[in-house]
Design a protein around this motif. Structure first.
Motif, PDB file in Angstrom:
ATOM      1  N   ASP A   5       0.844  -1.205   0.000  1.00 17.21           N
ATOM      2  CA  ASP A   5       0.000   0.000   0.000  1.00 17.21           C
ATOM      3  C   ASP A   5       0.875   1.249   0.000  1.00 17.21           C
ATOM      4  OD1 ASP A   5      -2.337  -1.313  -0.122  1.00 17.21           O
ATOM      5  OD2 ASP A   5      -2.736  -1.262   2.046  1.00 17.21           O
ATOM      6  N   GLY A   6       0.497   2.262  -0.793  1.00 17.97           N
ATOM      7  CA  GLY A   6       1.258   3.515  -0.846  1.00 17.97           C
ATOM      8  C   GLY A   6       2.371   3.485  -1.895  1.00 17.97           C
ATOM      9  N   GLN A   7       2.565   2.341  -2.525  1.00 17.78           N
ATOM     10  CA  GLN A   7       3.640   2.243  -3.521  1.00 17.78           C
ATOM     11  C   GLN A   7       3.106   2.311  -4.955  1.00 17.78           C
ATOM     12  OE1 GLN A   7       5.735  -1.409  -2.461  1.00 17.78           O
ATOM     13  NE2 GLN A   7       7.293  -0.211  -1.390  1.00 17.78           N
ATOM     14  N   VAL A   8       4.027   2.663  -5.838  1.00 21.16           N
ATOM     15  CA  VAL A   8       3.700   2.811  -7.251  1.00 21.16           C
ATOM     16  C   VAL A   8       4.806   2.129  -8.060  1.00 21.16           C
ATOM     17  CG1 VAL A   8       3.740   4.603  -9.046  1.00 21.16           C
ATOM     18  CG2 VAL A   8       2.404   4.977  -6.979  1.00 21.16           C
ATOM     19  N   LYS A  35      -3.327   8.776  -5.068  1.00 22.61           N
ATOM     20  CA  LYS A  35      -3.075   9.987  -5.874  1.00 22.61           C
ATOM     21  C   LYS A  35      -2.426   9.684  -7.230  1.00 22.61           C
ATOM     22  CE  LYS A  35      -2.826  13.393  -2.226  1.00 22.61           C
ATOM     23  NZ  LYS A  35      -1.884  13.692  -1.172  1.00 22.61           N
ATOM     24  N   TYR A  36      -2.053   8.432  -7.451  1.00 21.04           N
ATOM     25  CA  TYR A  36      -1.393   8.100  -8.716  1.00 21.04           C
ATOM     26  C   TYR A  36      -2.204   7.055  -9.471  1.00 21.04           C
ATOM     27  CZ  TYR A  36       2.596  10.727  -7.047  1.00 21.04           C
ATOM     28  OH  TYR A  36       3.391  11.741  -6.604  1.00 21.04           O
ATOM     29  N   LYS A  49       2.221  10.548 -15.910  1.00 24.27           N
ATOM     30  CA  LYS A  49       3.643  10.779 -16.222  1.00 24.27           C
ATOM     31  C   LYS A  49       4.324  11.346 -14.977  1.00 24.27           C
ATOM     32  CE  LYS A  49       3.349   9.748 -20.661  1.00 24.27           C
ATOM     33  NZ  LYS A  49       1.988   9.173 -20.654  1.00 24.27           N
ATOM     34  N   VAL A  50       5.453  10.775 -14.624  1.00 33.01           N
ATOM     35  CA  VAL A  50       6.103  11.146 -13.362  1.00 33.01           C
ATOM     36  C   VAL A  50       7.622  11.296 -13.516  1.00 33.01           C
ATOM     37  CG1 VAL A  50       4.396  10.153 -11.771  1.00 33.01           C
ATOM     38  CG2 VAL A  50       6.175   8.684 -12.729  1.00 33.01           C
ATOM     39  N   VAL A  51       8.185  12.155 -12.670  1.00 31.23           N
ATOM     40  CA  VAL A  51       9.638  12.309 -12.547  1.00 31.23           C
ATOM     41  C   VAL A  51      10.041  11.743 -11.196  1.00 31.23           C
ATOM     42  CG1 VAL A  51      11.563  13.946 -12.500  1.00 31.23           C
ATOM     43  CG2 VAL A  51       9.521  14.497 -13.776  1.00 31.23           C
ATOM     44  N   ARG A 111       7.025  13.080  -8.712  1.00 29.78           N
ATOM     45  CA  ARG A 111       6.317  14.318  -9.047  1.00 29.78           C
ATOM     46  C   ARG A 111       5.587  14.076 -10.363  1.00 29.78           C
ATOM     47  NH1 ARG A 111       8.635  18.897 -11.591  1.00 29.78           N
ATOM     48  NH2 ARG A 111      10.653  17.876 -11.551  1.00 29.78           N
ATOM     49  N   LYS A 112       4.287  14.395 -10.373  1.00 36.54           N
ATOM     50  CA  LYS A 112       3.537  14.266 -11.629  1.00 36.54           C
ATOM     51  C   LYS A 112       3.891  15.430 -12.533  1.00 36.54           C
ATOM     52  CE  LYS A 112      -0.709  12.625  -9.895  1.00 36.54           C
ATOM     53  NZ  LYS A 112      -2.157  12.523  -9.951  1.00 36.54           N
TER      54      LYS A 112
END
Ligand code: NDP
Length: 335
Positions: free
Chosen positions: A31-34, A82-83, A88-90, A110-111
């Motif tokens: 949980d909380g990971q991407v 939130k993702y 697209k992310v940095v 960061r999106k």
């Protein structure tokens, strides 16, 4: 997930055998990971410092670990509200094809909006290197209208953002770069008023003479990326109360000594010389990124990129960067 790890430390010059290509599975998400699929990996000179055991401004990197590095990509799987998949992310995903990110960790991800700015530019002009140029120019050199400002490695990731920022502040912007092609591009595309090919000048005296012609009113601000004899030549042209933003000294990263010929000039000219690390000034990033994004979005800043293909190409591309083989921001394209 193919990765490049640091296998052993350089003895002097960094070589390809310092790195090793390995493959692993990405772990299941908590949980909380991407899970981010990287599109581009950024190659930057600071990585050379991390390969050493001794501490430079960048902390040393452990052997066997994935090389650190900035990445842009898209969310492939998400367990964070939130993702969403496709965002697209940095981030700092490192030299690998995928990374698992704890998205709540401050600064981890960061999106970004790719409507007006291509994704890869978030690793260059609208990313860390661009902010570096902004900080050194705006906060350290702090030019007045009409000042003459000079940058070395003028067509690199950092240097290429410099002219547009300096012209917006009413300065005369002069670059120093290696090669006629780079200098032509600096003037025609990046907006420098003049650019000097240091490879055409055999010594400090000759380069200093060329600087005198390009900077008839002397130099008020110098943004140093290289160090060594190029800095010696610039020092001879600095005005009273001039400023040097000491950003990098790449000419010494592989271990070459960088003596300074004439440090007394700092006293004689009552100069301010200030080193800085861009990641220690997070407070300026929003303003800087806004200005840089607008410059790129409106076509006033047209950064160039050198792109290596595939993760296995990263070590050679990185070694090339340390030798000036890149023309513009050095990236590795992963998909
Ligand atoms: P660049 O894209 O400018 O690539 C490096 C360039 O340096 C090369 O293309 C080459 O340009 C020049 N170069 C390499 N070796 C030498 C040498 N021996 N003598 C002269 N020039 C050389 O890299 P970046 O824009 O990413 O980084 C530029 C500098 O900024 C580096 O010193 C880096 O460490 C520093 N930096 C510092 C930061 C900070 O927070 N202080 C943050 C980011 C970068 P050419 O062919 O024109 O000589």
């Amino acid at each position: 997930n193919q990765q490049i790890v640091l296998d052993n430390r350089p003895q002097g010059e960094a070589v390809a055998s310092n790195f090793k290509l390995v493959a692993t599975d990405t772990p299941p998400l908590q949980d909380g990971q991407v899970l981010v699929r990287h599109h581009y990996l950024s190659l930057d000179p600071y990585m050379r410092g991390r390969m050493n055991e001794s501490k430079s401004y960048a902390a040393s990197q452990a052997l066997g670990e994935v090389m650190i590095g900035g990445t842009v990509g898209e969310v492939a799987e998400s367990k964070h509200p939130k993702y969403a998949v496709g965002d697209k992310v940095v981030g700092m995903g490192g030299w690998q094809e995928y990374s698992v990110v704890n998205a709540d960790q401050p600064g981890a991800l960061r999106k970004v909006d790719t409507t007006h700015v291509p994704l890869s530019h978030y690793l260059g002009a609208v990313g860390m290197p661009g902010v570096t140029a902004w900080y050194g120019l705006v906060k350290i050199i702090a030019p007045k209208e009409g000042d003459t400002v000079v940058v070395s490695a003028a067509t690199g990731a950092v240097g290429s953002a410099f002219a547009a920022l300096a012209k917006a502040r009413g300065c005369r912007a002069v670059g120093i770069a290696g090669g006629a092609d780079k200098c032509k591009y600096a003037v025609e595309e990046l907006g420098f008023d003049a650019c000097i090919d240091y490879k055409e000048h055999s010594d400090v005296k000759a380069l200093s003479k060329a600087l005198k012609e390009a900077c008839p009113n002397g130099i008020d601000g110098y943004f140093e990326n290289v160090g060594g004899w190029i800095m010696d030549a610039v020092m001879l042209r600095m005005n009273a109360f001039s400023r040097i933003a000491l950003c990098g000294m790449i000419a010494g990263y592989d271990g070459a000594p960088l003596p300074m010929a004439n440090p007394a000039l700092m006293l004689i000219n009552r100069m301010k010389v200030e080193g800085f690390i861009v990641s220690e000034h997070m407070e300026v990033w929003p303003d800087a990124l806004k200005e840089l994004g607008t410059l790129v979005g409106t076509g006033k800043l047209r950064p160039r990129e050198t792109i290596a293909q595939g993760i296995a190409a990263a070590p050679e591309a990185f070694l090339g960067l340390l030798k000036g083989k890149n023309f513009g921001k050095q990236l590795v394209k992963l998909i």
